[in-house]
Write a protein that holds these residues in place. Structure first.
Motif, PDB file in Angstrom:
ATOM      1  N   GLY A  40     -13.154   7.268  -4.307  1.00 11.73           N
ATOM      2  CA  GLY A  40     -13.275   5.858  -4.661  1.00 11.73           C
ATOM      3  C   GLY A  40     -12.010   5.088  -4.367  1.00 11.73           C
ATOM      4  N   GLY A  41     -11.944   3.887  -4.908  1.00 12.72           N
ATOM      5  CA  GLY A  41     -10.859   2.978  -4.618  1.00 12.72           C
ATOM      6  C   GLY A  41      -9.493   3.470  -5.075  1.00 12.72           C
ATOM      7  N   VAL A  42      -8.495   3.178  -4.253  1.00 11.22           N
ATOM      8  CA  VAL A  42      -7.101   3.505  -4.583  1.00 11.22           C
ATOM      9  C   VAL A  42      -6.519   2.352  -5.381  1.00 11.22           C
ATOM     10  N   ASP A  43      -6.039   2.642  -6.587  1.00 11.26           N
ATOM     11  CA  ASP A  43      -5.435   1.607  -7.419  1.00 11.26           C
ATOM     12  C   ASP A  43      -4.092   1.158  -6.842  1.00 11.26           C
ATOM     13  N   HIS A  44      -3.670  -0.056  -7.212  1.00 10.55           N
ATOM     14  CA  HIS A  44      -2.377  -0.566  -6.747  1.00 10.55           C
ATOM     15  C   HIS A  44      -1.248   0.373  -7.193  1.00 10.55           C
ATOM     16  N   GLY A  45      -0.440   0.815  -6.238  1.00  8.33           N
ATOM     17  CA  GLY A  45       0.676   1.700  -6.533  1.00  8.33           C
ATOM     18  C   GLY A  45       0.312   3.173  -6.639  1.00  8.33           C
ATOM     19  N   GLU A  46      -0.961   3.499  -6.449  1.00  7.38           N
ATOM     20  CA  GLU A  46      -1.420   4.888  -6.597  1.00  7.38           C
ATOM     21  C   GLU A  46      -1.399   5.601  -5.252  1.00  7.38           C
ATOM     22  N   ASP A  47      -0.928   6.836  -5.251  1.00  5.70           N
ATOM     23  CA  ASP A  47      -0.964   7.655  -4.040  1.00  5.70           C
ATOM     24  C   ASP A  47      -2.419   8.004  -3.730  1.00  5.70           C
TER      25      ASP A  47
END
Length: 291
Positions: A40-47
């Motif tokens: 799913g979607g990559v959160d802001h700042g997440e690897d």
């Protein structure tokens, strides 16, 4: 043209035997049955690697690992619908090779009111022939994500005495549990193969060995699941030395929670009669010893 929307997401191809782990999209995403890769979607700042591990747990309840390399897929839909509005959508999907433990429980959805309503292992054949309806990403990813290639160099001891051969049995943590093979194992970086044999004889049999002449070099190539559950295109190079061990000392496993759970002197007549399941390495070593 609708509002521009760009989304970065991370997914994993997780294959076990002839099945693939998939997630079924909820009705709020599509009214039809449609399966996709877990992710799913990559959160802001997440690897992205952390994102896909998190998403796999949320969508399947399983603890997964992913490789360090990935393939990137891009899909641009200039006129589509997202959450009730017309948009110009661009999706960038990062897809990793993933795996779960061989003894992992059955998948189940953990997240509540998310985009996934079901998780299951689906036959690869049914996915490839379209019997299981999937998003296009599944087929695209399967087309390029091949099993992880791994080559392993190992060294073993051929110890024959009084009509018997010293063998060890693979534990549930090793490849082919319950199968008997020669004592030995992987050559550590910077370690000589002969030193590996001495070390492994002590760890697996509790015996101090003396390494003799080279008996044979054998190799084995196959695709299957590693003990950690990862699907591998595996190439084993196996170096076998003749060796001797002290008289009057019975073998016993020294290492704890390793890939060996038993060590015994097995009569050659028993091996010839096929009454014990042995590895192909044992057969190769016996053939070389007879030459």
């Amino acid at each position: 043209m609708g509002q521009r929307v760009q989304r970065l997401a991370a997914y994993a191809v997780i294959v076990r035997g002839d099945e693939i782990l998939l997630s079924r999209l909820s009705e709020r995403v599509t009214k039809h049955e449609l399966w996709t890769l877990p992710g799913g979607g990559v959160d802001h700042g997440e690897d992205p690697r952390a994102a896909v591990v998190r998403e796999i747990h949320e969508e399947t309840g399983l603890e997964a690992e992913v490789g360090v390399s990935a393939h990137v897929f891009s899909m641009h839909l200039e006129d589509t619908w997202r959450r009730g509005r017309r948009v110009d959508a661009h999706s960038v999907r990062i897809v990793y090779d993933g795996w779960v433990a061989a003894d992992a429980p059955e998948p189940h959805v953990v997240e509540v009111d998310g985009s996934t309503v079901e998780a299951a292992w689906k036959p690869l054949s049914a996915v490839l022939d379209g019997s299981v309806p999937t998003v296009s990403l599944v087929g695209e990813a399967l087309g390029v994500l091949m099993p992880h290639q791994r080559q392993r160099v190992a060294a073993y001891a051929y110890v024959e005495r009084d009509g018997a051969l010293l063998l060890t049995r693979n534990s549930v943590l090793g490849p082919h549990p319950g199968v008997w093979t020669l004592p030995g194992g992987g050559v550590d970086h910077g370690e000589s193969p002969a030193a590996t044999v001495v070390r492994e004889l002590h760890e697996e049999c509790g015996l101090d060995g003396t390494v003799g002449d080279l008996l044979t070099v054998d190799d084995h190539h196959f695709t299957g699941e590693a003990p950690n559950g990862r699907r591998e295109d595996f190439h084993a190079i196996r170096i076998v030395y003749r060796a001797t061990v002290p008289e009057g000392v019975e073998p016993q496993v020294v290492e704890v929670d390793g890939t060996t759970d038993a060590a015994e002197w097995v009569p050659l007549a028993e091996l010839g009669a096929g009454r014990r399941e042995v590895s192909s390495l044992v057969a190769a070593a016996l053939a070389a010893a007879r030459r």
